[in-house]
Motif scaffolding. Sequence first.
Motif, short mmCIF file in Angstrom:
data_model
loop_
_atom_site.label_atom_id
_atom_site.label_comp_id
_atom_site.label_asym_id
_atom_site.label_seq_id
_atom_site.Cartn_x
_atom_site.Cartn_y
_atom_site.Cartn_z
N SER A 134 5.85 -14.42 22.13
CA SER A 134 5.54 -12.99 22.26
C SER A 134 4.13 -12.69 21.77
N THR A 135 3.69 -13.36 20.70
CA THR A 135 2.34 -13.14 20.17
C THR A 135 1.29 -13.63 21.16
N CYS A 136 1.52 -14.79 21.76
CA CYS A 136 0.54 -15.34 22.70
C CYS A 136 0.48 -14.51 23.98
N ALA A 138 1.07 -11.30 24.05
CA ALA A 138 0.36 -10.09 23.62
C ALA A 138 -1.13 -10.37 23.42
N ALA A 139 -1.46 -11.59 22.95
CA ALA A 139 -2.87 -11.95 22.73
C ALA A 139 -3.62 -12.00 24.06
N GLN A 140 -2.99 -12.51 25.09
CA GLN A 140 -3.64 -12.52 26.41
C GLN A 140 -3.87 -11.10 26.91
N ASN A 141 -2.90 -10.23 26.67
CA ASN A 141 -3.10 -8.82 27.04
C ASN A 141 -4.22 -8.19 26.22
N LEU A 142 -4.35 -8.61 24.95
CA LEU A 142 -5.41 -8.11 24.08
C LEU A 142 -6.78 -8.49 24.62
N LEU A 143 -6.92 -9.73 25.03
CA LEU A 143 -8.20 -10.19 25.58
C LEU A 143 -8.55 -9.43 26.86
N LEU A 144 -7.54 -9.22 27.70
CA LEU A 144 -7.78 -8.45 28.94
C LEU A 144 -8.15 -7.01 28.60
N GLU A 145 -7.57 -6.48 27.53
CA GLU A 145 -7.89 -5.11 27.10
C GLU A 145 -9.33 -5.02 26.62
N PHE A 146 -9.79 -6.04 25.88
CA PHE A 146 -11.20 -6.08 25.46
C PHE A 146 -12.13 -6.10 26.67
N GLU A 147 -11.74 -6.90 27.65
CA GLU A 147 -12.55 -7.00 28.87
C GLU A 147 -12.59 -5.67 29.62
N LYS A 148 -11.45 -4.99 29.63
CA LYS A 148 -11.35 -3.70 30.35
C LYS A 148 -12.11 -2.59 29.63
N GLU A 149 -11.97 -2.52 28.29
CA GLU A 149 -12.57 -1.43 27.51
C GLU A 149 -14.08 -1.58 27.40
N GLY A 150 -14.60 -2.80 27.31
CA GLY A 150 -16.04 -3.02 27.22
C GLY A 150 -16.66 -2.58 25.92
N GLU A 151 -15.87 -2.53 24.84
CA GLU A 151 -16.41 -2.13 23.54
C GLU A 151 -17.25 -3.25 22.92
N LEU A 152 -16.94 -4.49 23.25
CA LEU A 152 -17.73 -5.62 22.77
C LEU A 152 -18.85 -5.93 23.76
N LEU A 153 -19.84 -6.69 23.30
CA LEU A 153 -20.84 -7.19 24.23
C LEU A 153 -20.15 -8.04 25.29
N GLN A 228 -10.45 -17.85 15.87
CA GLN A 228 -9.73 -18.73 14.96
C GLN A 228 -8.29 -18.26 14.78
N GLY A 229 -8.07 -16.93 14.83
CA GLY A 229 -6.72 -16.39 14.71
C GLY A 229 -5.82 -16.73 15.89
N LEU A 230 -6.44 -17.13 16.99
CA LEU A 230 -5.67 -17.52 18.19
C LEU A 230 -5.22 -18.97 18.14
N LEU A 231 -5.44 -19.63 17.01
CA LEU A 231 -5.09 -21.05 16.88
C LEU A 231 -3.65 -21.38 17.26
N PRO A 232 -2.62 -20.63 16.78
CA PRO A 232 -1.24 -20.99 17.16
C PRO A 232 -1.04 -21.04 18.68
N CYS A 233 -1.69 -20.13 19.39
CA CYS A 233 -1.53 -20.09 20.85
C CYS A 233 -2.27 -21.24 21.52
N ALA A 236 -0.13 -24.72 20.12
CA ALA A 236 1.24 -24.91 20.61
C ALA A 236 1.25 -25.15 22.11
N ASP A 237 2.10 -26.08 22.55
CA ASP A 237 2.30 -26.31 23.98
C ASP A 237 3.26 -25.24 24.48
N MET A 238 2.75 -24.32 25.28
CA MET A 238 3.56 -23.18 25.70
C MET A 238 4.75 -23.61 26.55
#
Length: 333
Positions: A134-136, A138-153, A228-233, A236-238
Amino acid sequence: MLLAACIGLRFHKPSSWLWVDCLYYPLVAVSVWVLFQNNAGERQVIEINEQKTEVELRYSELAKNQPAMSYNVSEDLYRTSLELLTFSSIMNKSCGSFYSPECEAARTINPPIEKFINEIAPHRKEAIEKRIISTCNAAQNLLLEFEKEGELLSSTTNYLIKGFREISQKKLGIGAYGAIPKAQQELEQASLEDLQMLDKAVYSRSNVGQFIKETREAQIRNASSMLQGLLPCMAADMDQLKAVNEWKEKSESTLKIIDRQNIELRAAKSKVDIAFYRFQLYYWPYIIIFALSLKLAKAAAGIRPQINAIFILLYDLKKRIFRKSDEADVPAE
């Protein structure tokens, strides 16, 4: 029954005895039905035991075929990684209304982080395998959200996603830990190069520009920590995780079925219709004895002619015996 036999022998002629069977056989059938009804619980016990045996065999097969994991993510590693992923949320709460580049960086990326936290919250009490899946997701959705929002460089977002995907696809297991620093270095280098170009073109011209530059630098550091926080994902072999998770779900479901069947088994063993059972114990025996007595009376009425014939035969035999005895007693002339 003795009284019935006497009545049958005494009143053997009436044709009404022909109706006895019409009463007797239905009563016998009803007695069988009564027995059947009161044994409903025992029949259920047999059926449940058969079903339970099948389920236990299925569970035994599942236990033999438990999928293996090449690398297990520990609770401590999962918890530490989650803290790195959600650091901006902690920072945002700590900052309150304080205005600084670090606090502003946390505020800008906090909305996607909060969505991530809300998405994994319902799974926090589940097994570690389920939580990682579930975390992994959600993490993929988080990355897509960063890409969509454009708040980061854009370079920060791109290298964050690139590093995560490349390390995950290699299936390095715990070796992913050693690959992360290189991905972090690439992210920081590409982001700082873009930031330097923006600094020369925009940020260096005003104090506000310098504040934005420092905010961007804080965002880059946050993104590097998140990688670094994405290490478990990445470790781990999904596919293995999904197989283990599916196996656990089947095992838990099978155990629940066995537990439910045990409850049903106890209920079936104690299942008794008290009113019906009381009728069978206290009243039905008298009805059965009455029916058997009628049957005996009919049988006695039926053999009355044979009994008469036996008495006649015995009477003739007695007469012959006495006649011979009298002839033997007559004196010879």
